[in-house]
Scaffold this motif. Structure first.
Motif, mmCIF file in Angstrom:
data_model
loop_
_atom_site.group_PDB
_atom_site.id
_atom_site.type_symbol
_atom_site.label_atom_id
_atom_site.label_comp_id
_atom_site.label_asym_id
_atom_site.label_seq_id
_atom_site.Cartn_x
_atom_site.Cartn_y
_atom_site.Cartn_z
ATOM 1 N N VAL A 67 -29.812 61.462 -104.058
ATOM 2 C CA VAL A 67 -28.745 60.667 -103.462
ATOM 3 C C VAL A 67 -29.001 59.198 -103.737
ATOM 4 O O VAL A 67 -30.093 58.798 -104.132
ATOM 5 C CB VAL A 67 -28.640 60.914 -101.941
ATOM 6 N N LEU A 68 -27.981 58.375 -103.498
ATOM 7 C CA LEU A 68 -28.121 56.939 -103.638
ATOM 8 C C LEU A 68 -29.065 56.398 -102.578
ATOM 9 O O LEU A 68 -29.196 56.974 -101.487
ATOM 10 C CB LEU A 68 -26.752 56.279 -103.483
ATOM 11 N N ASP A 69 -29.680 55.257 -102.862
ATOM 12 C CA ASP A 69 -30.509 54.631 -101.840
ATOM 13 C C ASP A 69 -29.609 54.046 -100.752
ATOM 14 O O ASP A 69 -28.387 53.930 -100.913
ATOM 15 C CB ASP A 69 -31.433 53.573 -102.447
ATOM 16 N N ARG A 70 -30.221 53.697 -99.630
ATOM 17 C CA ARG A 70 -29.401 53.269 -98.489
ATOM 18 C C ARG A 70 -28.589 52.011 -98.768
ATOM 19 O O ARG A 70 -27.417 51.946 -98.369
ATOM 20 C CB ARG A 70 -30.264 53.111 -97.230
ATOM 21 N N PRO A 71 -29.123 50.977 -99.434
ATOM 22 C CA PRO A 71 -28.275 49.818 -99.736
ATOM 23 C C PRO A 71 -27.017 50.186 -100.524
ATOM 24 O O PRO A 71 -25.940 49.632 -100.285
ATOM 25 C CB PRO A 71 -29.210 48.894 -100.520
ATOM 26 N N SER A 72 -27.152 51.127 -101.449
ATOM 27 C CA SER A 72 -25.981 51.563 -102.221
ATOM 28 C C SER A 72 -24.998 52.307 -101.334
ATOM 29 O O SER A 72 -23.771 52.150 -101.474
ATOM 30 C CB SER A 72 -26.418 52.449 -103.388
ATOM 31 N N ARG A 73 -25.516 53.111 -100.409
ATOM 32 C CA ARG A 73 -24.626 53.832 -99.492
ATOM 33 C C ARG A 73 -23.915 52.862 -98.555
ATOM 34 O O ARG A 73 -22.738 53.051 -98.225
ATOM 35 C CB ARG A 73 -25.421 54.885 -98.716
ATOM 36 N N VAL A 74 -24.617 51.820 -98.132
ATOM 37 C CA VAL A 74 -23.992 50.793 -97.303
ATOM 38 C C VAL A 74 -22.840 50.140 -98.065
ATOM 39 O O VAL A 74 -21.752 49.918 -97.519
ATOM 40 C CB VAL A 74 -25.029 49.736 -96.864
ATOM 41 N N HIS A 75 -23.069 49.829 -99.336
ATOM 42 C CA HIS A 75 -22.022 49.221 -100.166
ATOM 43 C C HIS A 75 -20.787 50.125 -100.231
ATOM 44 O O HIS A 75 -19.643 49.644 -100.127
ATOM 45 C CB HIS A 75 -22.570 48.964 -101.562
ATOM 46 N N LEU A 76 -20.998 51.428 -100.400
ATOM 47 C CA LEU A 76 -19.872 52.348 -100.495
ATOM 48 C C LEU A 76 -19.127 52.461 -99.169
ATOM 49 O O LEU A 76 -17.896 52.608 -99.152
ATOM 50 C CB LEU A 76 -20.347 53.722 -100.961
ATOM 51 N N LEU A 77 -19.853 52.388 -98.051
ATOM 52 C CA LEU A 77 -19.173 52.408 -96.761
ATOM 53 C C LEU A 77 -18.280 51.184 -96.612
ATOM 54 O O LEU A 77 -17.188 51.258 -96.024
ATOM 55 C CB LEU A 77 -20.184 52.463 -95.617
ATOM 56 N N ARG A 78 -18.705 50.060 -97.139
ATOM 57 C CA ARG A 78 -17.871 48.860 -97.065
ATOM 58 C C ARG A 78 -16.633 49.015 -97.954
ATOM 59 O O ARG A 78 -15.568 48.465 -97.652
ATOM 60 C CB ARG A 78 -18.680 47.619 -97.416
ATOM 61 N N THR A 79 -16.750 49.786 -99.032
ATOM 62 C CA THR A 79 -15.578 50.121 -99.839
ATOM 63 C C THR A 79 -14.584 50.934 -99.007
ATOM 64 O O THR A 79 -13.374 50.690 -99.051
ATOM 65 C CB THR A 79 -15.986 50.918 -101.090
ATOM 66 N N ALA A 80 -15.110 51.897 -98.247
ATOM 67 C CA ALA A 80 -14.244 52.714 -97.388
ATOM 68 C C ALA A 80 -13.514 51.852 -96.367
ATOM 69 O O ALA A 80 -12.336 52.088 -96.068
ATOM 70 C CB ALA A 80 -15.070 53.790 -96.687
ATOM 71 N N VAL A 81 -14.208 50.864 -95.830
ATOM 72 C CA VAL A 81 -13.583 49.948 -94.866
ATOM 73 C C VAL A 81 -12.468 49.160 -95.552
ATOM 74 O O VAL A 81 -11.371 48.994 -95.006
ATOM 75 C CB VAL A 81 -14.629 48.999 -94.258
ATOM 76 N N GLU A 82 -12.734 48.670 -96.752
ATOM 77 C CA GLU A 82 -11.729 47.898 -97.497
ATOM 78 C C GLU A 82 -10.483 48.734 -97.748
ATOM 79 O O GLU A 82 -9.349 48.245 -97.599
ATOM 80 C CB GLU A 82 -12.334 47.418 -98.817
ATOM 81 N N ILE A 83 -10.668 49.997 -98.122
ATOM 82 C CA ILE A 83 -9.521 50.876 -98.351
ATOM 83 C C ILE A 83 -8.747 51.092 -97.062
ATOM 84 O O ILE A 83 -7.515 50.959 -97.019
ATOM 85 C CB ILE A 83 -9.988 52.220 -98.941
ATOM 86 N N ALA A 84 -9.459 51.411 -95.988
ATOM 87 C CA ALA A 84 -8.794 51.729 -94.717
ATOM 88 C C ALA A 84 -8.033 50.533 -94.161
ATOM 89 O O ALA A 84 -6.949 50.684 -93.575
ATOM 90 C CB ALA A 84 -9.828 52.212 -93.699
#
Length: 287
Positions: A67-84
């Motif tokens: 899996v991705l490291d946690r900083p990368s997962r944090v970045h993707l969660l912020r992408t989800a926020v931007e979309i929502a």
């Protein structure tokens, strides 16, 4: 009890935060998903919520896939926020708030109605699985879900997003009402890009050929292919034979074009795909 909807920041860990808010109905981690994220269903005095975090640490050795490291997962969660926050569409999961904790954002969504269509591969032959029940649902239900899927992705396209890792595990469907909720769009990309991974994230059942080739273009035609694969897979009751397509021959022809391996043959955008789909539907409904 912690009121999740009143918070924007907390010193608690995500686990502590969720457990302080109410009754945890389910927990999802590396044992049930391969993203590395940790999420919960929680019942609170304000309602039931799906709460998602990047997790506190990497999954232990022996997790099913890297899996991705946690900083990368944090970045993707912020992408989800931007979309929502950037797109208002009834088929997109409703984000209620984001709580910043020391390890990153905690996303609080309304619990979506229905069931997740995607199931582990071992359950795909189970007639009682949500996967099989959606694939055999009345044509009107499946076609309504397909309409919502296309319209949501037309809105995403207008906002500049290209699908990545879109598969049946992103579809929450309420078979009683035919309502679709799209979840886990974290890995969607802003605008056209280039395959920088080789084998991209996603389910090979729905991925476009370019998602396996490093350096290949990823754009609206990639989204078109994946949408077409979802429509073909479930619209044929899993046979993949367009003679079995639940929407008639005109819409089957639209799906056939969308799922061509040659990129230039596919519709050039989700908007074009949706327009062809609507025209085929209306032609079929004409007396």
């Amino acid at each position: 009890m912690t009121d999740l909807l009143s918070l924007t920041r907390s010193d608690l860990t995500p686990e502590e935060l969720v457990r302080s808010a109410g009754e945890v109905l389910a927990r999802f981690d590396h044992r049930t998903q391969d993203s590395g994220n940790v999420a919960w269903l929680v019942r609170t005095s304000s309602g039931e919520f799906f709460v998602k975090s990047a997790g506190e640490e990497m999954p232990p050795i022996g997790a099913p896939v890297p899996v991705l490291d946690r900083p990368s997962r944090v970045h993707l969660l912020r992408t989800a926020v931007e979309i929502a926050r950037g797109i208002d569409h009834p088929a997109l999961a409703r984000l209620r708030t984001v709580i910043e904790v020391p390890s990153g954002p905690v996303l609080v969504y309304d619990r979506a109605p229905g069931e997740l269509v995607g199931v582990p591969s071992a359950r795909r032959d189970d007639p009682d699985s949500s996967y099989r029940r959606f694939a055999s649902a009345p044509p009107a239900v499946r076609l309504s879900v397909f309409d919502q899927l296309l319209e949501a992705h037309r809105a995403l396209e207008v906002a500049g997003w290209v699908a990545c890792d879109l598969y049946d595990g992103c579809l929450m469907v309420d078979l009683a009402t035919g309502h679709l909720t799209l979840i886990d769009l974290d890995t969607y990309r802003r605008g056209p890009s280039t395959n920088d991974m080789g084998r991209m994230f996603g389910s090979s059942r729905f991925m476009a050929p370019e998602e396996f080739t490093k350096g290949a273009p990823l754009d609206a035609r990639t989204t078109v292919y994946t949408l077409g694969r979802l429509l073909r897979h479930f619209g044929t009751g899993l046979t993949e034979d367009l003679e079995d397509f639940c929407g008639g021959s005109a819409r089957a022809a639209v799906v056939e074009r969308a799922t061509q391996r040659e990129r230039t043959v596919r519709q050039g955008s989700v908007g074009e795909l949706a327009a062809e789909w609507t025209a085929a539907r209306d032609a079929g409904a004409a007396p």
